[in-house]
Motif scaffolding. Sequence first.
Motif, short mmCIF file in Angstrom:
data_model
loop_
_atom_site.label_atom_id
_atom_site.label_comp_id
_atom_site.label_asym_id
_atom_site.label_seq_id
_atom_site.Cartn_x
_atom_site.Cartn_y
_atom_site.Cartn_z
N THR A 1 0.83 -1.21 0.00
CA THR A 1 0.00 0.00 0.00
C THR A 1 0.86 1.25 0.00
O THR A 1 0.55 2.25 -0.67
N LEU A 2 1.97 1.21 0.75
CA LEU A 2 2.86 2.37 0.86
C LEU A 2 3.94 2.39 -0.22
O LEU A 2 4.71 3.35 -0.31
N SER A 3 4.03 1.29 -0.97
CA SER A 3 5.00 1.18 -2.08
C SER A 3 6.44 1.28 -1.61
O SER A 3 7.30 1.83 -2.31
N GLN A 4 6.72 0.77 -0.42
CA GLN A 4 8.10 0.73 0.07
C GLN A 4 8.19 -0.22 1.24
O GLN A 4 7.21 -0.42 1.97
N PRO A 5 9.36 -0.82 1.44
CA PRO A 5 9.53 -1.76 2.56
C PRO A 5 9.59 -1.04 3.89
O PRO A 5 10.08 0.08 4.00
N LEU A 6 9.09 -1.72 4.93
CA LEU A 6 9.13 -1.19 6.29
C LEU A 6 10.11 -1.95 7.17
O LEU A 6 10.53 -1.45 8.21
N PHE A 7 10.45 -3.17 6.78
CA PHE A 7 11.38 -4.00 7.53
C PHE A 7 12.49 -4.50 6.61
O PHE A 7 12.25 -4.76 5.43
N VAL A 8 13.67 -4.65 7.18
CA VAL A 8 14.74 -5.41 6.54
C VAL A 8 14.70 -6.79 7.17
O VAL A 8 14.87 -6.94 8.39
N ARG A 9 14.45 -7.82 6.38
CA ARG A 9 14.30 -9.19 6.89
C ARG A 9 15.62 -9.92 6.78
O ARG A 9 16.19 -10.04 5.71
N ARG A 10 16.08 -10.42 7.94
CA ARG A 10 17.33 -11.17 7.99
C ARG A 10 17.06 -12.52 8.62
O ARG A 10 16.01 -12.74 9.23
N VAL A 11 18.04 -13.43 8.50
CA VAL A 11 17.88 -14.78 9.04
C VAL A 11 17.66 -14.72 10.54
O VAL A 11 16.85 -15.46 11.11
N ARG A 12 18.37 -13.83 11.24
CA ARG A 12 18.31 -13.79 12.70
C ARG A 12 17.32 -12.76 13.25
O ARG A 12 17.32 -12.48 14.44
N GLY A 13 16.50 -12.18 12.40
CA GLY A 13 15.52 -11.23 12.89
C GLY A 13 15.23 -10.14 11.87
O GLY A 13 15.58 -10.26 10.70
N VAL A 14 14.56 -9.09 12.32
CA VAL A 14 14.18 -8.00 11.43
C VAL A 14 14.62 -6.67 12.05
O VAL A 14 14.77 -6.55 13.27
N THR A 15 14.81 -5.68 11.18
CA THR A 15 15.06 -4.31 11.63
C THR A 15 14.19 -3.39 10.78
O THR A 15 13.75 -3.75 9.69
N LEU A 16 13.95 -2.20 11.30
CA LEU A 16 13.11 -1.24 10.60
C LEU A 16 13.92 -0.48 9.55
O LEU A 16 15.08 -0.12 9.78
#
Length: 297
Positions: free
Chosen positions: A49-64
């Motif tokens: 909906t916002l046309s952009q990512p909100l999280f960076v997804r990594r193997v050990r977790g996520v960051t904003l």
Amino acid sequence: MIRRRKLPPLGALRAFEAAARHMSFQRAAEELSVTPTAVSHQIRLLEDTLSQPLFVRRVRGVTLTEAGLSLYPTLRDGLDAFERAVETIRPQARRRSVTLTATTLFTARRLLPALDAFGRANPDLDLKLHASDDVVDLASGKADIAVRYASGPFDALVAEPLFAERFGVLCDPRLGLSHPRDLLSTPLLHIDWRRRGDDPDWERWARMAGLTELAVGKGPRFTDDSHALQAAIAGYGAVIGSLELARPELEAGLLVNPFGPILPGEVYHIVATPGAMATEGVSAVRAWLKTAVAGPV
């Protein structure tokens, strides 16, 4: 004219706020009583909906991402304001409630599946679950009763054993493991959160199995039991995991415990202050823990 608000779906906003607050899709799902997959789908919807990512997804977790960092404080404060406004118009007569604290994994694996049984047995009592891997001081009033995985002693608390933990090899049945030596050619998955000196890990298991040539230090490592179990279900390797908390996957055939040895663990205990244990509400939670939670769920 009345201006129409151009807002994304409320469910997607709630899922994002919970995930950003916990920095975990898993824990957000537990708070919202949905699956991690459902949280992930809601956040994908919001990102689309916002046309952009909100999280960076990594193997050990996520960051904003920067966009996530910008959105989160305003959304958090808005939902807090909604909560305060709702509380001001609630009827003041309060139902009885009891807060039970337990580890995140125990809450997800044993308490949540048994909640229906508690509601049926105690329709006039609200049970609040406090899921945390930190030990809560019960004298502080933050929780009334706890399930703790430890041998004790529990100073100034009343303690009662619930059930003993057991650990063993868990893997996807499609791997076809039938003998401990099959592990020599199988990736080993590791859980890193335990630090008690005699951990139920590959080193201890191999020592008990007499499999001295097993490369116990190699393989992917996880800080969350659920992620390690999901990797095992997906066929990425074998893990030393809780046979009690993985019972649903074992009964469904998603995981197998193909061979021993079995590593004994500590005992889960029901603990409370003497005063709390004598109350009607805590007694009801204790009875539920000993029936619906200690047995198969």
